[in-house]
Design a protein around this motif. Structure first.
Motif, mmCIF file in Angstrom:
data_model
loop_
_atom_site.group_PDB
_atom_site.id
_atom_site.type_symbol
_atom_site.label_atom_id
_atom_site.label_comp_id
_atom_site.label_asym_id
_atom_site.label_seq_id
_atom_site.Cartn_x
_atom_site.Cartn_y
_atom_site.Cartn_z
ATOM 1 N N ARG A 160 -2.996 2.910 9.912
ATOM 2 C CA ARG A 160 -3.838 1.965 10.636
ATOM 3 C C ARG A 160 -3.744 0.537 10.075
ATOM 4 O O ARG A 160 -3.807 -0.425 10.823
ATOM 5 C CB ARG A 160 -5.288 2.449 10.592
ATOM 6 C CG ARG A 160 -6.219 1.693 11.498
ATOM 7 C CD ARG A 160 -7.645 2.236 11.463
ATOM 8 N NE ARG A 160 -8.290 1.896 10.195
ATOM 9 C CZ ARG A 160 -8.679 2.772 9.261
ATOM 10 N NH1 ARG A 160 -8.522 4.057 9.448
ATOM 11 N NH2 ARG A 160 -9.255 2.373 8.147
ATOM 12 N N ILE A 161 -3.566 0.394 8.768
ATOM 13 C CA ILE A 161 -3.630 -0.935 8.147
ATOM 14 C C ILE A 161 -2.269 -1.588 7.909
ATOM 15 O O ILE A 161 -2.208 -2.763 7.572
ATOM 16 C CB ILE A 161 -4.420 -0.897 6.822
ATOM 17 C CG1 ILE A 161 -3.687 -0.073 5.767
ATOM 18 C CG2 ILE A 161 -5.839 -0.407 7.049
ATOM 19 C CD1 ILE A 161 -4.303 -0.136 4.380
ATOM 20 N N LYS B 256 -0.855 0.302 13.970
ATOM 21 C CA LYS B 256 -1.134 -1.001 14.557
ATOM 22 C C LYS B 256 -0.293 -1.188 15.815
ATOM 23 O O LYS B 256 0.774 -0.591 15.952
ATOM 24 C CB LYS B 256 -0.784 -2.122 13.562
ATOM 25 C CG LYS B 256 -1.796 -2.343 12.498
ATOM 26 C CD LYS B 256 -1.407 -3.566 11.679
ATOM 27 C CE LYS B 256 -2.515 -3.960 10.747
ATOM 28 N NZ LYS B 256 -2.194 -5.197 10.029
ATOM 29 N N ALA C 261 -5.689 8.389 2.404
ATOM 30 C CA ALA C 261 -5.598 9.046 3.712
ATOM 31 C C ALA C 261 -4.408 8.506 4.502
ATOM 32 O O ALA C 261 -4.256 7.288 4.645
ATOM 33 C CB ALA C 261 -6.888 8.834 4.498
ATOM 34 N N ASN D 111 0.871 -1.167 0.000
ATOM 35 C CA ASN D 111 0.000 0.000 0.000
ATOM 36 C C ASN D 111 0.913 1.224 0.000
ATOM 37 O O ASN D 111 2.008 1.171 0.539
ATOM 38 C CB ASN D 111 -0.874 0.037 1.253
ATOM 39 C CG ASN D 111 -1.746 -1.180 1.364
ATOM 40 O OD1 ASN D 111 -2.471 -1.517 0.440
ATOM 41 N ND2 ASN D 111 -1.680 -1.862 2.493
ATOM 42 N N ILE E 252 -3.491 4.447 -1.087
ATOM 43 C CA ILE E 252 -4.330 4.794 0.059
ATOM 44 C C ILE E 252 -4.352 6.316 0.122
ATOM 45 O O ILE E 252 -3.298 6.949 0.205
ATOM 46 C CB ILE E 252 -3.768 4.185 1.366
ATOM 47 C CG1 ILE E 252 -3.573 2.667 1.225
ATOM 48 C CG2 ILE E 252 -4.656 4.541 2.547
ATOM 49 C CD1 ILE E 252 -4.825 1.867 0.997
ATOM 50 N N LYS F 76 -2.150 6.021 15.964
ATOM 51 C CA LYS F 76 -3.072 5.435 14.988
ATOM 52 C C LYS F 76 -2.527 4.143 14.391
ATOM 53 O O LYS F 76 -3.250 3.413 13.720
ATOM 54 C CB LYS F 76 -3.344 6.440 13.871
ATOM 55 C CG LYS F 76 -4.066 7.664 14.345
ATOM 56 C CD LYS F 76 -4.126 8.717 13.262
ATOM 57 C CE LYS F 76 -4.721 9.987 13.830
ATOM 58 N NZ LYS F 76 -4.091 11.183 13.338
ATOM 59 N N LYS G 150 -3.972 8.607 7.673
ATOM 60 C CA LYS G 150 -4.477 7.876 8.844
ATOM 61 C C LYS G 150 -4.752 6.418 8.510
ATOM 62 O O LYS G 150 -4.466 5.534 9.305
ATOM 63 C CB LYS G 150 -5.774 8.513 9.369
ATOM 64 C CG LYS G 150 -5.579 9.800 10.110
ATOM 65 C CD LYS G 150 -6.855 10.219 10.810
ATOM 66 C CE LYS G 150 -7.765 10.936 9.850
ATOM 67 N NZ LYS G 150 -8.922 11.544 10.509
ATOM 68 N N LYS G 151 -5.302 6.168 7.333
ATOM 69 C CA LYS G 151 -5.654 4.795 6.958
ATOM 70 C C LYS G 151 -4.411 3.940 6.730
ATOM 71 O O LYS G 151 -4.338 2.803 7.192
ATOM 72 C CB LYS G 151 -6.548 4.765 5.726
ATOM 73 C CG LYS G 151 -6.992 3.354 5.373
ATOM 74 C CD LYS G 151 -8.003 3.305 4.258
ATOM 75 C CE LYS G 151 -8.392 1.865 4.005
ATOM 76 N NZ LYS G 151 -9.328 1.745 2.880
ATOM 77 N N ILE G 152 -3.439 4.463 6.010
ATOM 78 C CA ILE G 152 -2.238 3.653 5.748
ATOM 79 C C ILE G 152 -1.515 3.332 7.055
ATOM 80 O O ILE G 152 -0.967 2.250 7.230
ATOM 81 C CB ILE G 152 -1.304 4.292 4.699
ATOM 82 C CG1 ILE G 152 -0.376 3.218 4.110
ATOM 83 C CG2 ILE G 152 -0.508 5.451 5.270
ATOM 84 C CD1 ILE G 152 0.306 3.613 2.837
#
Length: 136
Positions: A95-96, A123, A89, A70, A87, A121, A91-93
């Protein structure tokens, strides 16, 4: 570029396999194999922040290890490899991703790019490596 990308992936492997800790254990005359199994890269997600020349090469190496790639990139770029997922955002990258690899040039808008709140934020067991941090 190649040496920077290779060194970055070496850092990722070093972190995932806990090599410094294992090395220190050996220096103390021990070898507790169960303590240093580490984590596989295979089927893990690599979040690349910055897909310039270095980021693209690191993505290729991560893919060779069987990682899901990603990326987060502010600029409009063309990515030929359809296996890589953009991705939108930050924040999303964060988080995942299991592994977060920062590949940004050091410029005014990238200084303090990641803030303390960003780390919250991520993992629980994320690993962070920097692929490029220098002034142009």
């Amino acid at each position: 570029i190649t040496s920077t990308a290779e060194l970055t992936l070496a850092l990722v492997l070093n972190l995932s396999r806990r090599l410094p800790h294992a090395y220190m254990d050996v220096l103390k005359g021990r070898w507790r194999r169960d303590h240093f199994l580490g984590r596989n890269l295979y089927k893990k997600s690599g979040g690349i922040i910055g897909m310039g020349r270095n980021g693209k090469l690191i993505a290729k190496y991560c893919s060779a290890f069987g990682m899901k790639v990603n990326f987060f990139e502010k600029k409009k770029i063309k990515i030929k490899n359809k296996k890589y997922t953009k991705i939108k955002a930050l924040k999303k990258i964060l988080r995942i991703s299991d592994f977060i690899i920062v590949c940004l040039s050091l410029e005014r808008d990238t200084i303090n790019f990641l803030k303390y709140s960003d780390f919250k934020k991520m993992k629980k067991n994320y690993l962070l490596a920097s692929g490029k941090l220098k002034s142009n």
